[in-house]
Design a protein around this motif. Structure first.
Motif, PDB file in Angstrom:
ATOM      1  N   ASP A 197       0.809  -1.218   0.000  1.00 20.51           N
ATOM      2  CA  ASP A 197       0.000   0.000   0.000  1.00 20.51           C
ATOM      3  C   ASP A 197       0.842   1.268   0.000  1.00 20.51           C
ATOM      4  O   ASP A 197       0.299   2.371  -0.072  1.00 20.51           O
ATOM      5  CB  ASP A 197      -0.900   0.001   1.235  1.00 20.51           C
ATOM      6  CG  ASP A 197      -2.318   0.455   0.906  1.00 20.51           C
ATOM      7  OD1 ASP A 197      -2.672   0.485  -0.287  1.00 20.51           O
ATOM      8  OD2 ASP A 197      -3.068   0.764   1.842  1.00 20.51           O
ATOM      9  N   ARG A 198       2.139   1.141   0.086  1.00 15.00           N
ATOM     10  CA  ARG A 198       3.028   2.297   0.161  1.00 15.00           C
ATOM     11  C   ARG A 198       3.778   2.452  -1.156  1.00 15.00           C
ATOM     12  O   ARG A 198       4.361   1.502  -1.668  1.00 15.00           O
ATOM     13  CB  ARG A 198       4.014   2.134   1.313  1.00 15.00           C
ATOM     14  CG  ARG A 198       4.958   3.314   1.502  1.00 15.00           C
ATOM     15  CD  ARG A 198       5.886   3.057   2.674  1.00 15.00           C
ATOM     16  NE  ARG A 198       6.841   4.151   2.855  1.00 15.00           N
ATOM     17  CZ  ARG A 198       7.789   4.176   3.773  1.00 15.00           C
ATOM     18  NH1 ARG A 198       7.917   3.155   4.619  1.00 15.00           N
ATOM     19  NH2 ARG A 198       8.615   5.202   3.862  1.00 15.00           N
ATOM     20  N   TYR A 199       3.797   3.667  -1.689  1.00 11.24           N
ATOM     21  CA  TYR A 199       4.518   3.915  -2.938  1.00 11.24           C
ATOM     22  C   TYR A 199       6.013   3.733  -2.726  1.00 11.24           C
ATOM     23  O   TYR A 199       6.575   4.167  -1.715  1.00 11.24           O
ATOM     24  CB  TYR A 199       4.240   5.338  -3.429  1.00 11.24           C
ATOM     25  CG  TYR A 199       5.019   5.701  -4.677  1.00 11.24           C
ATOM     26  CD1 TYR A 199       4.614   5.244  -5.918  1.00 11.24           C
ATOM     27  CD2 TYR A 199       6.180   6.485  -4.596  1.00 11.24           C
ATOM     28  CE1 TYR A 199       5.330   5.559  -7.065  1.00 11.24           C
ATOM     29  CE2 TYR A 199       6.901   6.810  -5.733  1.00 11.24           C
ATOM     30  CZ  TYR A 199       6.467   6.341  -6.969  1.00 11.24           C
ATOM     31  OH  TYR A 199       7.180   6.650  -8.093  1.00 11.24           O
ATOM     32  N   MET A 200       6.660   3.090  -3.690  1.00 12.74           N
ATOM     33  CA  MET A 200       8.104   2.867  -3.629  1.00 12.74           C
ATOM     34  C   MET A 200       8.749   3.382  -4.913  1.00 12.74           C
ATOM     35  O   MET A 200       8.247   3.129  -6.014  1.00 12.74           O
ATOM     36  CB  MET A 200       8.415   1.375  -3.445  1.00 12.74           C
ATOM     37  CG  MET A 200       7.889   0.797  -2.144  1.00 12.74           C
ATOM     38  SD  MET A 200       8.184  -0.996  -2.011  1.00 12.74           S
ATOM     39  CE  MET A 200       9.971  -1.030  -1.957  1.00 12.74           C
ATOM     40  N   LYS A 201       9.852   4.106  -4.757  1.00 10.36           N
ATOM     41  CA  LYS A 201      10.559   4.643  -5.914  1.00 10.36           C
ATOM     42  C   LYS A 201      11.254   3.516  -6.682  1.00 10.36           C
ATOM     43  O   LYS A 201      11.567   2.473  -6.140  1.00 10.36           O
ATOM     44  CB  LYS A 201      11.589   5.682  -5.468  1.00 10.36           C
ATOM     45  CG  LYS A 201      10.981   6.919  -4.805  1.00 10.36           C
ATOM     46  CD  LYS A 201      12.066   7.884  -4.390  1.00 10.36           C
ATOM     47  CE  LYS A 201      11.479   9.128  -3.728  1.00 10.36           C
ATOM     48  NZ  LYS A 201      12.534  10.073  -3.295  1.00 10.36           N
ATOM     49  N   MET A 202      11.502   3.786  -7.952  1.00 14.02           N
ATOM     50  CA  MET A 202      12.232   2.870  -8.821  1.00 14.02           C
ATOM     51  C   MET A 202      11.589   1.487  -8.890  1.00 14.02           C
ATOM     52  O   MET A 202      12.261   0.460  -8.917  1.00 14.02           O
ATOM     53  CB  MET A 202      13.690   2.747  -8.384  1.00 14.02           C
ATOM     54  CG  MET A 202      14.459   4.057  -8.423  1.00 14.02           C
ATOM     55  SD  MET A 202      14.424   4.831 -10.080  1.00 14.02           S
ATOM     56  CE  MET A 202      15.339   3.639 -11.042  1.00 14.02           C
ATOM     57  N   ARG A 203      10.259   1.463  -8.908  1.00 10.78           N
ATOM     58  CA  ARG A 203       9.552   0.202  -9.098  1.00 10.78           C
ATOM     59  C   ARG A 203       8.741   0.189 -10.389  1.00 10.78           C
ATOM     60  O   ARG A 203       8.236  -0.858 -10.794  1.00 10.78           O
ATOM     61  CB  ARG A 203       8.601  -0.068  -7.911  1.00 10.78           C
ATOM     62  CG  ARG A 203       9.285  -0.277  -6.584  1.00 10.78           C
ATOM     63  CD  ARG A 203      10.271  -1.429  -6.595  1.00 10.78           C
ATOM     64  NE  ARG A 203       9.682  -2.705  -6.901  1.00 10.78           N
ATOM     65  CZ  ARG A 203       9.177  -3.553  -6.002  1.00 10.78           C
ATOM     66  NH1 ARG A 203       9.199  -3.231  -4.714  1.00 10.78           N
ATOM     67  NH2 ARG A 203       8.686  -4.717  -6.363  1.00 10.78           N
ATOM     68  N   MET A 204       8.590   1.375 -11.040  1.00  7.25           N
ATOM     69  CA  MET A 204       7.815   1.425 -12.274  1.00  7.25           C
ATOM     70  C   MET A 204       8.147   2.695 -13.044  1.00  7.25           C
ATOM     71  O   MET A 204       8.646   3.672 -12.476  1.00  7.25           O
ATOM     72  CB  MET A 204       6.318   1.360 -11.968  1.00  7.25           C
ATOM     73  CG  MET A 204       5.799   2.437 -11.036  1.00  7.25           C
ATOM     74  SD  MET A 204       4.047   2.230 -10.674  1.00  7.25           S
ATOM     75  CE  MET A 204       3.769   3.570  -9.516  1.00  7.25           C
ATOM     76  N   ASN A 205       7.858   2.668 -14.327  1.00  5.63           N
ATOM     77  CA  ASN A 205       8.145   3.781 -15.235  1.00  5.63           C
ATOM     78  C   ASN A 205       6.912   4.688 -15.332  1.00  5.63           C
ATOM     79  O   ASN A 205       5.946   4.360 -16.022  1.00  5.63           O
ATOM     80  CB  ASN A 205       8.519   3.226 -16.609  1.00  5.63           C
ATOM     81  CG  ASN A 205       8.820   4.322 -17.620  1.00  5.63           C
ATOM     82  OD1 ASN A 205       8.897   5.495 -17.287  1.00  5.63           O
ATOM     83  ND2 ASN A 205       8.987   3.928 -18.874  1.00  5.63           N
ATOM     84  N   VAL A 206       6.946   5.832 -14.617  1.00  3.87           N
ATOM     85  CA  VAL A 206       5.836   6.783 -14.631  1.00  3.87           C
ATOM     86  C   VAL A 206       6.389   8.202 -14.813  1.00  3.87           C
ATOM     87  O   VAL A 206       7.596   8.415 -14.814  1.00  3.87           O
ATOM     88  CB  VAL A 206       4.998   6.700 -13.333  1.00  3.87           C
ATOM     89  CG1 VAL A 206       4.244   5.388 -13.267  1.00  3.87           C
ATOM     90  CG2 VAL A 206       5.879   6.872 -12.096  1.00  3.87           C
TER      91      VAL A 206
END
Length: 320
Positions: free
Chosen positions: A157-166
């Protein structure tokens, strides 16, 4: 591919402000199936095109597709019309799956990137060629959730950096590229996004499903035919301030002949009856009776089929 046993799960998200049909949360069920670990890449689609030389994609047939404004020259912006479906996109002549930004572009350094400018029909044709099919909305989301219940992302439920291309920054003039990409990225550029070992479920490109899409507050009979896309893309954001919010339950709808530089797909495959029976038989080699009523028990025969035990009738004509 990844094998998923399926079962009951909760889909959607508890966010009444959602404008894309991901609200409310409800229970769903999917059967066992296989799903591609990665989206279909340019290298894979090129092999399909080399085999099916007569097949023309939607973009090849109409001779244009939708390209993001940041990839166009000033002359192209003045020449081509804006895409009415996506703000900041233009319908550029000569754009196809292997020329993603028009005539002068190519995919030679993007063979591991997801194939784009693919319509629903194009994706369906590829899946049929490899003996697979497109996933349903529920199958896609079940795979993306990775066994987690009602979480915003595949990893929690917590956003994590460097996990997806946005997208990061002001849209469309500023892309800070904290994730390292201003366009599509390789399908394995980021770690697996959940415990099922699924890659690129969120971000990079939207992915086609076979589920029809309907707006919540409009009579369905008046809506055009559209199919559901899942996952978000490189122009969408974690908070939804620009374009769409990227999270597991989110979805949008597009017409089956629509194509653009941020839409791709992945395939699924059903389990064969032989494999299903084999798995059932393997799981019931030493069955234990299961109490389903106070006076009845279940057991499984040698073929793995459930059977009720027959109770003796004391004093019946057979015993007399």
């Amino acid at each position: 591919m990844v094998f998923l046993e399926g079962g009951n799960f909760r889909t959607g998200i508890n966010d009444p402000s959602s404008r894309t049909g991901e609200y409310p949360v409800y229970n769903s069920y999917v059967r066992p199936y296989y799903i591609d670990r990665y989206p279909v890449t340019n290298a894979q689609y090129r092999k399909f095109k080399q085999t099916k030389t007569r097949y023309k994609t939607e973009a090849e047939d109409k001779e244009y597709s939708s390209v993001f404004v940041n990839f166009l020259s000033d002359g192209q912006k003045q020449t081509f019309k804006e895409d009415p479906v996506q703000d900041g996109w233009y319908n550029v002549r000569g754009t196809t799956w292997n020329k993603p930004e028009g005539f002068l572009s190519n995919i030679e350094d993007r063979m591991s990137h997801p194939v784009v400018h693919i319509s629903y029909e194009d994706a369906h044709a590829y899946c049929f060629w490899v003996g697979k099919r497109l996933p349903t909305d529920m199958e896609w989301e079940y795979a993306a959730r990775g066994g987690l219940d009602n979480q915003a992302y595949p990893w929690g439920d917590r956003y994590m950096k460097m996990r997806m291309n946005v997208w990061q920054g002001e849209y469309p003039t500023e892309d800070k590229k904290y994730d390292g990409y201003d366009n599509t990225s390789p399908v394995d550029a980021f770690p697996a996004q959940n415990d099922y070992g699924m890659y690129d479920m969120l971000g990079n490109v939207w992915e086609w499903t076979t589920t029809k899409y309907y707006d919540r507050v409009i009579d369905r009979a008046t809506q055009p035919l559209r199919y559901t896309l899942k996952g978000g893309s490189f122009i969408d954001t974690r908070d939804g301030n620009h374009n769409y919010i990227v999270r597991t339950a989110n979805k949008i709808g597009r017409k089956p002949n629509y194509s653009s530089g941020n839409i791709g797909f992945r395939c699924v495959m059903d389990m064969s009856k032989e494999e299903l029976y084999a798995r059932l038989h393997a799981s019931t080699t030493t069955p234990k009776p299961i109490r389903i009523h106070r006076k009845e028990e279940m057991f499984y025969d040698e073929y793995g089929h459930p059977r009720r035990k027959k109770k003796k009738k004391i004093g019946s004509h057979k015993e007399l």
